[in-house]
Design a protein around this motif. Sequence first.
Motif, short mmCIF file in Angstrom:
data_model
loop_
_atom_site.label_atom_id
_atom_site.label_comp_id
_atom_site.label_asym_id
_atom_site.label_seq_id
_atom_site.Cartn_x
_atom_site.Cartn_y
_atom_site.Cartn_z
N ALA A 143 19.53 -26.70 37.74
CA ALA A 143 19.86 -26.30 39.20
C ALA A 143 20.55 -25.16 39.10
O ALA A 143 20.47 -23.89 39.78
CB ALA A 143 20.60 -27.36 39.97
N ALA A 144 21.79 -25.13 38.14
CA ALA A 144 22.41 -24.01 38.03
C ALA A 144 21.70 -22.61 37.54
O ALA A 144 22.11 -21.74 38.08
CB ALA A 144 23.68 -24.40 37.21
N ALA B 202 18.53 -22.11 37.88
CA ALA B 202 17.85 -21.92 38.70
C ALA B 202 18.34 -21.05 39.78
O ALA B 202 18.01 -20.01 40.41
CB ALA B 202 16.88 -23.09 39.20
N GLY B 203 19.68 -21.52 40.08
CA GLY B 203 20.41 -20.78 41.17
C GLY B 203 20.89 -19.18 40.69
O GLY B 203 20.67 -18.42 41.33
N LEU B 204 21.21 -19.04 39.40
CA LEU B 204 21.46 -17.91 38.80
C LEU B 204 20.25 -17.04 38.80
O LEU B 204 20.45 -15.70 39.07
CB LEU B 204 22.18 -18.13 37.47
CG LEU B 204 23.65 -18.74 37.49
CD1 LEU B 204 24.09 -18.92 35.97
CD2 LEU B 204 24.58 -17.53 38.31
N ALA C 146 17.77 -17.10 40.69
CA ALA C 146 17.42 -16.65 42.00
C ALA C 146 18.31 -15.54 42.52
O ALA C 146 17.90 -14.56 43.12
CB ALA C 146 17.58 -17.85 43.12
N LEU C 147 19.53 -15.85 42.18
CA LEU C 147 20.68 -14.54 42.55
C LEU C 147 20.18 -13.25 41.81
O LEU C 147 20.18 -12.27 42.30
CB LEU C 147 21.96 -15.19 42.31
CG LEU C 147 22.97 -14.05 42.39
CD1 LEU C 147 23.34 -13.69 43.95
CD2 LEU C 147 24.45 -14.64 41.77
N TRP D 25 17.25 -11.80 43.52
CA TRP D 25 17.42 -11.29 44.93
C TRP D 25 18.35 -9.79 44.76
O TRP D 25 18.18 -9.17 45.42
CB TRP D 25 18.53 -12.37 45.67
CG TRP D 25 18.95 -11.75 47.13
CD1 TRP D 25 18.20 -11.85 48.16
CD2 TRP D 25 19.99 -10.98 47.49
NE1 TRP D 25 19.00 -11.49 49.35
CE2 TRP D 25 20.09 -10.80 48.83
CE3 TRP D 25 21.29 -10.47 46.58
CZ2 TRP D 25 20.95 -10.08 49.40
CZ3 TRP D 25 22.34 -9.90 47.12
CH2 TRP D 25 22.05 -9.70 48.68
#
Length: 180
Positions: free
Chosen positions: A15-16, A18-20, A22-23, A26
């Motif tokens: 999850a971490a 994937a979050g990075l 996505a950031l 973006w």
Amino acid sequence: MTRPLKLTAQALALAAVAGLLALLVWRLTHQQHAPKVGAAAPGFTLSMLSGPGSIDLAALRGKPVVLNFWASWCGPCKSEAPVLEQAWQRYRKQGVAFVGVDYHDVAGDARRFVSAHGLTFPMVEDGSGDVTSGRYGVSQVPETYVVGRTGKIVVHIAGPITSGSFADEFRRAVAAAIRS
């Protein structure tokens, strides 16, 4: 480590990541880019570095304008400063406005830089970075834009105007802006 705990740790790590990711995506899709030559120069109103007042780029329409983005901590800006001051002294007689835009700096350091280099053209500060990084997409300093009388960008120089090819390009752009 028990199997459920190991699976939970792996899920959190995934999850971490994937979050990075996505950031990163973006930031890349929302990154500001430098305005193109021939496009209208993005407008701004910024406060003077020393003393009261502000400069509104729209109020300079009808004059050629040199916008120089700089910082006190920038090595090339130090060598470029006397060249810009000489250009200001030369071209202001022909109606060219110069505006220095201080980029990611401490105001006191910026004022000392201006004083130490004897810069006399108007200086503004972009404390938020909205103009510098946002509207003009400045990623390094120094960067210089020459804007014609109609408000269109004549040239964008990403580097010091003291280097050979940039110096020639700067002189040609200011001459073109004066003729525009």
